[in-house]
Every structure is written in C-alpha cells, then in structure tokens.
Design a protein around this motif. Structure first.
Motif, PDB file in Angstrom:
ATOM      1  N   GLY A  70      25.368 -42.260   1.571  1.00 55.73           N
ATOM      2  CA  GLY A  70      26.666 -42.737   2.025  1.00 55.73           C
ATOM      3  C   GLY A  70      27.038 -44.134   1.584  1.00 55.73           C
ATOM      4  O   GLY A  70      28.161 -44.568   1.780  1.00 55.73           O
ATOM      5  N   LEU A  71      26.126 -44.879   1.012  1.00 55.72           N
ATOM      6  CA  LEU A  71      26.368 -46.231   0.518  1.00 55.72           C
ATOM      7  C   LEU A  71      26.967 -47.139   1.588  1.00 55.72           C
ATOM      8  O   LEU A  71      28.169 -47.383   1.626  1.00 55.72           O
ATOM      9  CB  LEU A  71      27.252 -46.222  -0.733  1.00 55.72           C
ATOM     10  CG  LEU A  71      27.414 -47.577  -1.420  1.00 55.72           C
ATOM     11  CD1 LEU A  71      26.078 -48.097  -1.920  1.00 55.72           C
ATOM     12  CD2 LEU A  71      28.379 -47.476  -2.573  1.00 55.72           C
ATOM     13  N   SER A  72      26.142 -47.626   2.457  1.00 61.24           N
ATOM     14  CA  SER A  72      26.579 -48.523   3.522  1.00 61.24           C
ATOM     15  C   SER A  72      26.827 -49.917   2.967  1.00 61.24           C
ATOM     16  O   SER A  72      26.000 -50.469   2.242  1.00 61.24           O
ATOM     17  CB  SER A  72      25.516 -48.591   4.613  1.00 61.24           C
ATOM     18  OG  SER A  72      25.288 -47.319   5.153  1.00 61.24           O
ATOM     19  N   SER A  73      27.984 -50.493   3.314  1.00 62.44           N
ATOM     20  CA  SER A  73      28.314 -51.846   2.892  1.00 62.44           C
ATOM     21  C   SER A  73      29.446 -52.387   3.758  1.00 62.44           C
ATOM     22  O   SER A  73      30.380 -51.649   4.084  1.00 62.44           O
ATOM     23  CB  SER A  73      28.759 -51.862   1.423  1.00 62.44           C
ATOM     24  OG  SER A  73      29.069 -53.196   1.019  1.00 62.44           O
ATOM     25  N   ILE A  82      30.336 -47.224  -8.502  1.00 63.15           N
ATOM     26  CA  ILE A  82      29.555 -46.271  -7.716  1.00 63.15           C
ATOM     27  C   ILE A  82      30.476 -45.652  -6.680  1.00 63.15           C
ATOM     28  O   ILE A  82      31.275 -46.363  -6.051  1.00 63.15           O
ATOM     29  CB  ILE A  82      28.317 -46.903  -7.062  1.00 63.15           C
ATOM     30  CG1 ILE A  82      27.467 -45.836  -6.347  1.00 63.15           C
ATOM     31  CG2 ILE A  82      28.700 -48.059  -6.150  1.00 63.15           C
ATOM     32  CD1 ILE A  82      26.092 -46.311  -5.912  1.00 63.15           C
ATOM     33  N   ARG A  83      30.382 -44.339  -6.543  1.00 65.30           N
ATOM     34  CA  ARG A  83      31.267 -43.626  -5.612  1.00 65.30           C
ATOM     35  C   ARG A  83      30.479 -42.520  -4.924  1.00 65.30           C
ATOM     36  O   ARG A  83      29.824 -41.714  -5.585  1.00 65.30           O
ATOM     37  CB  ARG A  83      32.447 -43.036  -6.373  1.00 65.30           C
ATOM     38  CG  ARG A  83      33.448 -42.276  -5.528  1.00 65.30           C
ATOM     39  CD  ARG A  83      34.637 -41.786  -6.350  1.00 65.30           C
ATOM     40  NE  ARG A  83      34.311 -41.238  -7.651  1.00 65.30           N
ATOM     41  CZ  ARG A  83      33.964 -39.970  -7.886  1.00 65.30           C
ATOM     42  NH1 ARG A  83      33.887 -39.110  -6.897  1.00 65.30           N
ATOM     43  NH2 ARG A  83      33.701 -39.563  -9.107  1.00 65.30           N
ATOM     44  N   PRO A  84      30.538 -42.480  -3.587  1.00 65.54           N
ATOM     45  CA  PRO A  84      29.850 -41.388  -2.884  1.00 65.54           C
ATOM     46  C   PRO A  84      30.455 -40.035  -3.249  1.00 65.54           C
ATOM     47  O   PRO A  84      31.672 -39.884  -3.364  1.00 65.54           O
ATOM     48  CB  PRO A  84      30.094 -41.703  -1.408  1.00 65.54           C
ATOM     49  CG  PRO A  84      30.390 -43.168  -1.367  1.00 65.54           C
ATOM     50  CD  PRO A  84      31.101 -43.460  -2.661  1.00 65.54           C
ATOM     51  N   ILE A  92      27.428 -42.772 -10.579  1.00 64.97           N
ATOM     52  CA  ILE A  92      27.482 -44.107 -11.169  1.00 64.97           C
ATOM     53  C   ILE A  92      28.509 -44.123 -12.299  1.00 64.97           C
ATOM     54  O   ILE A  92      28.573 -43.204 -13.107  1.00 64.97           O
ATOM     55  CB  ILE A  92      26.091 -44.514 -11.721  1.00 64.97           C
ATOM     56  CG1 ILE A  92      25.038 -44.492 -10.620  1.00 64.97           C
ATOM     57  CG2 ILE A  92      26.147 -45.875 -12.409  1.00 64.97           C
ATOM     58  CD1 ILE A  92      25.238 -45.493  -9.514  1.00 64.97           C
ATOM     59  N   GLY A  93      29.304 -45.174 -12.338  1.00 58.10           N
ATOM     60  CA  GLY A  93      30.258 -45.365 -13.436  1.00 58.10           C
ATOM     61  C   GLY A  93      31.293 -44.275 -13.568  1.00 58.10           C
ATOM     62  O   GLY A  93      31.755 -43.999 -14.676  1.00 58.10           O
ATOM     63  N   ASP A 115      17.843 -48.116  -1.315  1.00 59.32           N
ATOM     64  CA  ASP A 115      17.224 -47.519  -2.497  1.00 59.32           C
ATOM     65  C   ASP A 115      18.249 -46.632  -3.190  1.00 59.32           C
ATOM     66  O   ASP A 115      19.100 -46.028  -2.536  1.00 59.32           O
ATOM     67  CB  ASP A 115      16.017 -46.662  -2.105  1.00 59.32           C
ATOM     68  CG  ASP A 115      14.849 -47.513  -1.665  1.00 59.32           C
ATOM     69  OD1 ASP A 115      14.705 -48.645  -2.161  1.00 59.32           O
ATOM     70  OD2 ASP A 115      14.072 -47.042  -0.817  1.00 59.32           O
ATOM     71  N   PHE A 116      18.170 -46.554  -4.500  1.00 60.11           N
ATOM     72  CA  PHE A 116      19.053 -45.708  -5.290  1.00 60.11           C
ATOM     73  C   PHE A 116      18.217 -44.868  -6.247  1.00 60.11           C
ATOM     74  O   PHE A 116      18.304 -45.019  -7.465  1.00 60.11           O
ATOM     75  CB  PHE A 116      20.071 -46.550  -6.061  1.00 60.11           C
ATOM     76  CG  PHE A 116      20.989 -47.343  -5.186  1.00 60.11           C
ATOM     77  CD1 PHE A 116      22.098 -46.745  -4.606  1.00 60.11           C
ATOM     78  CD2 PHE A 116      20.743 -48.686  -4.925  1.00 60.11           C
ATOM     79  CE1 PHE A 116      22.952 -47.472  -3.773  1.00 60.11           C
ATOM     80  CE2 PHE A 116      21.589 -49.410  -4.107  1.00 60.11           C
ATOM     81  CZ  PHE A 116      22.689 -48.812  -3.529  1.00 60.11           C
TER      82      PHE A 116
END
Length: 125
Positions: A70-73, A82-84, A92-93, A115-116
């Motif tokens: 989910g990419l928490s930020s 970067i897009r979920p 990526i990209g 981590d990715f």
C-alpha cells in the motif's frame, strides 16, 4: 612470419566473441536494484526516505513490480515513479522501461523504512 598475423587475428576474433557473449547474456530480475536511504528531512514528524530503483543489465526492463503493501507515506509520492496496483504491489516508473543508467527515484516519509522486494519485471533484449 605469416603465422603472427593469423595468431593476432585469432586472438582478436576470440576476444570479440567473448565480449559479444558477455553483452548478450540474459538479464534477470536480480539486475534491478532497490536502494534507499534517509534524506535527513522530516515530514509531519516522520523521517523522509529516498528510494532509487536502477537497472544493472544492458537491456531495459519494464513492468517492474515491487511488493509495497500500500505504500504508506505522510507526504505525497509521485505516482509516475511508484504507484500502488493493489494493497500489496506497486509498479515502478509507470510500468515504462527502466534503462541502464536511468534510475527511477522517489521519496516517502513514514515511521520506519519500507521494504520493496522485487516481484517481477519484463526484460526487453
């Protein structure tokens, strides 16, 4: 004396074939490297991190998918970098090819580094 040019030609030919073989070796997903480091910035009380996704193969790789949960930020993350895709994976990209020497960068701010791990990529040789 005539054997000297033949030996030199043979040596050059073998070296050329070796170099061509080295460049045409297949790429792997492990040729994609994900590195991140703290920027030193703080956003809404959370440390900021910069992530660099680079391709170390001679062939471009597209559709690079990482596990991101989910990419928490707390800061806006550039969706072109970067897009979920869902609650677990990110692209990526924008899915476009990542060429060698042209890494994709993005920043995010969260309590701990995320981590990715790489899930997959599409290799274009």
């Amino acid at each position: 004396m005539a054997s000297m040019p033949v030996k030199l030609f043979s040596a050059v030919a073998v070296l050329s074939l070796y170099m061509i073989g080295a460049r045409s070796s297949p790429c792997r997903i492990s040729d994609i490297a994900v590195h991140q480091a703290r920027t030193g910035g703080i956003v809404e009380g959370k440390p900021e991190y910069e992530v660099l996704v680079s391709n170390h193969c001679h062939c471009p790789q597209s559709q690079v998918i990482v596990r991101c949960y989910g990419l928490s930020s707390v800061e806006r993350v550039d969706p072109r970098s970067i897009r979920p895709l869902d609650g677990e994976r990110c692209v990526i990209g924008g899915g476009y090819p990542i060429a060698p020497g042209a890494p994709v960068r993005f920043r995010y701010a969260w309590m701990t580094p995320q981590d990715f791990p790489l899930v997959r990529s599409q290799i274009h040789c």
